[in-house]
Design a protein around this motif. Structure first.
Motif, mmCIF file in Angstrom:
data_model
loop_
_atom_site.group_PDB
_atom_site.id
_atom_site.type_symbol
_atom_site.label_atom_id
_atom_site.label_comp_id
_atom_site.label_asym_id
_atom_site.label_seq_id
_atom_site.Cartn_x
_atom_site.Cartn_y
_atom_site.Cartn_z
ATOM 1 N N UNK A 116 0.793 -1.096 -0.285
ATOM 2 C CA UNK A 116 0.293 0.055 0.017
ATOM 3 C C UNK A 116 0.962 1.339 -0.029
ATOM 4 N N UNK A 117 0.535 2.276 -0.652
ATOM 5 C CA UNK A 117 1.269 3.561 -1.041
ATOM 6 C C UNK A 117 1.478 3.994 0.365
ATOM 7 N N UNK A 118 2.466 5.109 0.564
ATOM 8 C CA UNK A 118 2.710 5.578 1.771
ATOM 9 C C UNK A 118 1.680 6.611 2.228
ATOM 10 N N UNK A 119 1.258 7.304 1.160
ATOM 11 C CA UNK A 119 0.050 8.344 1.424
ATOM 12 C C UNK A 119 -1.202 7.729 1.891
ATOM 13 N N UNK A 120 -1.513 6.578 1.401
ATOM 14 C CA UNK A 120 -2.611 6.005 1.784
ATOM 15 C C UNK A 120 -2.573 5.456 3.147
ATOM 16 N N UNK A 121 -1.473 4.882 3.419
ATOM 17 C CA UNK A 121 -1.458 4.220 4.749
ATOM 18 C C UNK A 121 -1.726 5.547 5.827
ATOM 19 N N UNK A 122 -1.116 6.736 5.540
ATOM 20 C CA UNK A 122 -1.166 7.849 6.564
ATOM 21 C C UNK A 122 -2.604 8.149 6.489
ATOM 22 N N UNK A 123 -3.346 8.226 5.327
ATOM 23 C CA UNK A 123 -4.792 8.579 5.204
ATOM 24 C C UNK A 123 -5.592 7.578 6.087
ATOM 25 N N UNK A 124 -5.451 6.190 5.796
ATOM 26 C CA UNK A 124 -6.070 5.203 6.613
ATOM 27 C C UNK A 124 -6.068 5.338 8.035
ATOM 28 N N UNK A 125 -4.866 5.447 8.596
ATOM 29 C CA UNK A 125 -4.625 5.626 10.076
ATOM 30 C C UNK A 125 -5.085 6.535 10.695
ATOM 31 N N UNK A 126 -5.088 7.792 10.119
ATOM 32 C CA UNK A 126 -5.649 8.931 10.792
ATOM 33 C C UNK A 126 -7.017 8.870 10.643
ATOM 34 N N UNK A 127 -7.599 8.234 9.671
ATOM 35 C CA UNK A 127 -9.008 8.182 9.457
ATOM 36 C C UNK A 127 -9.747 6.970 10.682
ATOM 37 N N UNK A 128 -8.734 6.069 10.920
ATOM 38 C CA UNK A 128 -9.171 4.956 11.797
ATOM 39 C C UNK A 128 -8.956 5.782 13.207
ATOM 40 N N UNK A 129 -8.003 6.666 13.333
ATOM 41 C CA UNK A 129 -8.006 7.175 14.699
ATOM 42 C C UNK A 129 -9.079 8.081 15.314
ATOM 43 N N UNK A 130 -10.106 8.443 14.045
ATOM 44 C CA UNK A 130 -11.276 9.219 14.496
ATOM 45 C C UNK A 130 -12.229 8.346 15.298
ATOM 46 N N UNK A 131 -12.322 7.112 14.803
ATOM 47 C CA UNK A 131 -13.075 6.104 15.456
ATOM 48 C C UNK A 131 -12.648 4.936 16.454
ATOM 49 N N UNK A 132 -11.388 4.793 16.561
ATOM 50 C CA UNK A 132 -10.685 3.757 16.982
ATOM 51 C C UNK A 132 -10.383 3.638 18.490
ATOM 52 N N UNK A 133 -10.384 4.736 18.833
ATOM 53 C CA UNK A 133 -9.920 5.135 20.310
ATOM 54 C C UNK A 133 -8.330 4.743 20.410
ATOM 55 N N UNK A 134 -7.906 4.382 19.397
ATOM 56 C CA UNK A 134 -6.219 4.083 19.386
ATOM 57 C C UNK A 134 -5.638 5.275 19.727
ATOM 58 N N UNK A 135 -4.630 5.493 20.881
ATOM 59 C CA UNK A 135 -4.063 6.704 20.922
ATOM 60 C C UNK A 135 -3.034 6.980 19.930
ATOM 61 N N UNK A 136 -2.385 5.765 19.183
ATOM 62 C CA UNK A 136 -1.431 5.692 18.305
ATOM 63 C C UNK A 136 -1.898 6.098 17.083
ATOM 64 N N UNK A 137 -3.110 6.071 16.780
ATOM 65 C CA UNK A 137 -3.557 6.645 15.576
ATOM 66 C C UNK A 137 -3.942 8.222 15.371
ATOM 67 N N UNK A 138 -3.695 8.933 16.427
ATOM 68 C CA UNK A 138 -4.132 10.056 16.506
ATOM 69 C C UNK A 138 -3.520 11.157 15.998
ATOM 70 N N UNK A 139 -2.039 10.913 16.108
ATOM 71 C CA UNK A 139 -1.472 12.201 15.631
ATOM 72 C C UNK A 139 -0.584 11.762 14.605
ATOM 73 N N UNK A 140 -0.417 12.565 13.329
ATOM 74 C CA UNK A 140 0.317 12.095 12.069
ATOM 75 C C UNK A 140 1.696 12.047 12.613
ATOM 76 N N UNK A 141 2.231 12.745 13.630
ATOM 77 C CA UNK A 141 3.636 12.472 13.954
ATOM 78 C C UNK A 141 3.895 11.097 14.473
ATOM 79 N N UNK A 142 3.085 10.692 15.164
ATOM 80 C CA UNK A 142 3.137 9.183 15.609
ATOM 81 C C UNK A 142 2.980 8.248 14.564
ATOM 82 N N UNK A 143 1.887 8.354 13.645
ATOM 83 C CA UNK A 143 1.613 7.504 12.645
ATOM 84 C C UNK A 143 2.920 7.155 11.562
ATOM 85 N N UNK A 144 3.504 8.816 11.238
ATOM 86 C CA UNK A 144 4.650 8.807 10.576
ATOM 87 C C UNK A 144 5.846 8.094 11.141
ATOM 88 N N UNK A 145 6.135 8.030 12.491
ATOM 89 C CA UNK A 145 6.988 7.362 13.227
ATOM 90 C C UNK A 145 6.979 5.752 13.225
#
Ligand code: ADP
Length: 193
Positions: A116-145
């Motif tokens: 999966x392309x990198x931009x799609x990954x970031x988009x999906x993870x941040x989107x999941x962060x809106x509903x998953x309650x996972x603190x590691x999905x909430x910040x773009x910095x952590x997602x990129x890390x």
């Protein structure tokens, strides 16, 4: 016994596809992320230690996850097979897993590597962060890390299994059903052999 590794970067759809694959093939689902989050919700010492690391987007120590997997394998002696999701994430974890499976007279049948392309990954993870309650999905910095950690330590896991000719690349973009069909066709090929 037929054991599968569902491999890919964070956000590549491993969890979604795992749920369907374990149902279809009667496998035991072993997700180290889920096992760690269960430790966190039970507020165990291991969970508290892991949470701080996960919230930075880094990998928890190999010994911790290998220990969890060893105990899960021991607790499921009658399994038809295991589906590993989010594990192994380092070459050391891969070697440990091979040893554990060897002791149980079995091995990895196939590594399905989702692309999966990198931009799609970031988009999906941040989107999941809106509903998953996972603190590691909430910040773009952590997602990129997490993606950086993947390139640094985890992508080499595919090279490790390539040496044994066990890796199949799967296009991880498209509908959930389309991707599931691609995964199933690779599994079915190997089961009929
Ligand atoms: P994702 O694939 O979306 O990152 P996971 O649930 O697989 O989600 O993992 C979440 C976090 O849990 C990882 O960022 C890492 O900190 C930790 N983790 C999960 N599995 C492992 C592993 N095998 N080795 C080390 N850390 C892990």
């Amino acid at each position: 016994m037929f054991n599968i590794i569902l491999f890919g970067p964070p956000g590549s759809g491993k969890g979604t596809q795992s749920a369907r694959l374990v149902e279809q093939y009667g496998l035991i689902h072993l997700s180290t992320g889920d096992l760690l989050r269960s430790e966190i919700s039970r507020k165990t010492a291991l969970g508290m230690e892991a949470k701080a690391i996960m919230d930075r987007g880094e990998l928890v120590p190999d010994a911790v996850v290998v220990g969890m997997i060893a105990s899960a394998l021991d607790h499921n002696p009658m399994a038809k097979g295991f589906l590993f999701d989010g594990f192994p994430r380092t070459v050391a974890q891969s070697e440990a897993l091979d040893n554990l499976l060897h002791q149980k007279k079995t091995s990895i049948g196939v590594v399905l590597a989702m692309q999966v392309s990198e931009e799609e990954l970031v988009k999906r993870l941040l989107n999941r962060g809106l509903t998953s309650g996972r603190s590691d999905d909430n910040s773009e910095e952590v997602v990129r890390a997490r993606i950086v950690e993947y390139h640094k330590k985890t992508s080499v896991v595919a090279d490790y299994y390539r040496k044994f000719d066990k890796v199949v690349e799967i296009k991880g973009e498209g509908s959930v059903e389309e991707i599931l069909l691609l995964l199933c066709s690779e599994i079915d090929k190997r089961l009929s052999n």
